[in-house]
Every structure is written in C-alpha cells, then in structure tokens.
Motif scaffolding. Structure first.
Motif, PDB file in Angstrom:
ATOM      1  N   ASP A  20      11.871  42.747  35.719  1.00 46.24           N
ATOM      2  CA  ASP A  20      13.064  43.407  36.253  1.00 46.24           C
ATOM      3  C   ASP A  20      14.170  43.506  35.211  1.00 46.24           C
ATOM      4  N   HIS A  21      13.867  43.238  33.975  1.00 44.51           N
ATOM      5  CA  HIS A  21      14.811  43.333  32.857  1.00 44.51           C
ATOM      6  C   HIS A  21      16.030  42.436  33.054  1.00 44.51           C
ATOM      7  N   GLY A  22      15.844  41.323  33.727  1.00 44.69           N
ATOM      8  CA  GLY A  22      16.919  40.352  33.857  1.00 44.69           C
ATOM      9  C   GLY A  22      17.837  40.578  35.039  1.00 44.69           C
ATOM     10  N   HIS A  23      17.634  41.627  35.793  1.00 39.43           N
ATOM     11  CA  HIS A  23      18.464  41.857  36.972  1.00 39.43           C
ATOM     12  C   HIS A  23      17.672  42.641  38.009  1.00 39.43           C
ATOM     13  N   SER A  24      18.166  42.640  39.214  1.00 37.21           N
ATOM     14  CA  SER A  24      17.463  43.284  40.308  1.00 37.21           C
ATOM     15  C   SER A  24      18.239  44.507  40.783  1.00 37.21           C
ATOM     16  N   HIS A  25      17.513  45.533  41.151  1.00 39.29           N
ATOM     17  CA  HIS A  25      18.139  46.739  41.682  1.00 39.29           C
ATOM     18  C   HIS A  25      18.129  46.740  43.210  1.00 39.29           C
ATOM     19  N   SER A  26      17.471  45.763  43.813  1.00 41.29           N
ATOM     20  CA  SER A  26      17.434  45.711  45.263  1.00 41.29           C
ATOM     21  C   SER A  26      18.705  45.038  45.779  1.00 41.29           C
ATOM     22  N   LYS A  27      19.140  45.485  46.944  1.00 44.10           N
ATOM     23  CA  LYS A  27      20.345  44.926  47.549  1.00 44.10           C
ATOM     24  C   LYS A  27      19.943  43.865  48.556  1.00 44.10           C
ATOM     25  N   THR A  28      20.789  42.867  48.700  1.00 42.14           N
ATOM     26  CA  THR A  28      20.544  41.785  49.633  1.00 42.14           C
ATOM     27  C   THR A  28      21.354  42.014  50.899  1.00 42.14           C
ATOM     28  N   VAL A  29      20.699  41.899  52.032  1.00 43.18           N
ATOM     29  CA  VAL A  29      21.378  42.030  53.322  1.00 43.18           C
ATOM     30  C   VAL A  29      22.177  40.754  53.562  1.00 43.18           C
ATOM     31  N   VAL A  30      23.429  40.917  53.983  1.00 38.85           N
ATOM     32  CA  VAL A  30      24.304  39.761  54.212  1.00 38.85           C
ATOM     33  C   VAL A  30      24.433  39.480  55.706  1.00 38.85           C
ATOM     34  N   ASN A  31      24.818  38.252  56.011  1.00 37.54           N
ATOM     35  CA  ASN A  31      25.041  37.886  57.406  1.00 37.54           C
ATOM     36  C   ASN A  31      26.496  38.178  57.799  1.00 37.54           C
ATOM     37  N   GLU A  32      26.803  37.926  59.046  1.00 35.15           N
ATOM     38  CA  GLU A  32      28.145  38.227  59.553  1.00 35.15           C
ATOM     39  C   GLU A  32      29.221  37.418  58.836  1.00 35.15           C
TER      40      GLU A  32
END
Length: 122
Positions: A32-44
């Motif tokens: 992933d070249h040191g970083h991720s392009h996917s987003k993380t779903v956050v909680n409330e």
C-alpha cells in the motif's frame, strides 16, 4: 577565500552526493506504499467529536456567535442521505442573538467528515 570555496564544495558533495545512496531499490514500502486509500467508518462518539470540533471552529472563525462556544449536543439522529449513512447533531443555543438561529445542525458522514452545517436541519 580558497578554503571557504573548498569547504562549500565539500559540503555540497556530501549533501548531494550521499543522499542517493539511501534511495536504493532493495527495500519494500509494502503493497500500500505506506498508507491506505480506504476510509474507516467511525462510530457515533467519533462523529460527535467532529461535530464539537466544528462548532468550536465556527466560533473561532466568526461564523457563529461567541455564545455558541461550549454548547453541548442537544440531540443526535442517524439518517441516510444519497445512499450514505450520516449523523445529524443538533445544537441549541437560547443565547444566540438571532431568534431564527437558536438551532444549529452539523452533518457528519460515516467516515467522520463534516458533510454540512446549517440552521435548518435540511
């Protein structure tokens, strides 16, 4: 003078000539070249932190009256907008000088990004 020029040239060689040695191709940054392009779903709770930070930013930038500083979340609802879940955080401030602006709404998407803010809730 000759010594100054010699020292400057030596420093330039060290600076420019040695750096490429560290840029060899025999190492791996990962797939992933040191970083991720996917987003993380956050909680409330994380979404609420975003909303509270936005209220503070709006007050500091002058977009909201200073009376909004420290106002707590009055209510929170979750809805779907354009097929994406988002939270609507409602803030109420009876000290707001403008009667039509006693309620303020901040919309936070599922990734913890502010999607909008207004006084109508729409």
């Amino acid at each position: 003078m000759k010594k100054i020029i010699t020292n400057a040239a030596f420093a330039a060689v060290l600076t420019l000539g040695v750096s490429p040695l560290y840029a060899g191709g025999n190492h791996d940054h990962g797939h992933d070249h040191g970083h991720s392009h996917s987003k993380t779903v956050v909680n409330e709770a994380k979404a609420k932190e975003v909303a509270m930070r936005q209220i503070k930013n709006f007050v500091q930038s002058g977009k909201l009256d200073k009376s909004w500083e420290g106002v707590a979340v009055h209510s929170v609802n979750k809805q779907t907008y354009n097929s994406m879940p988002e939270w609507i955080f409602t803030f109420k401030n009876d000290k707001e000088p403008n009667q039509e602006r006693h309620s303020f709404y901040i919309f936070v998407n599922q990734y913890g990004e502010m999607a909008g803010a207004n006084f109508t809730g729409k």
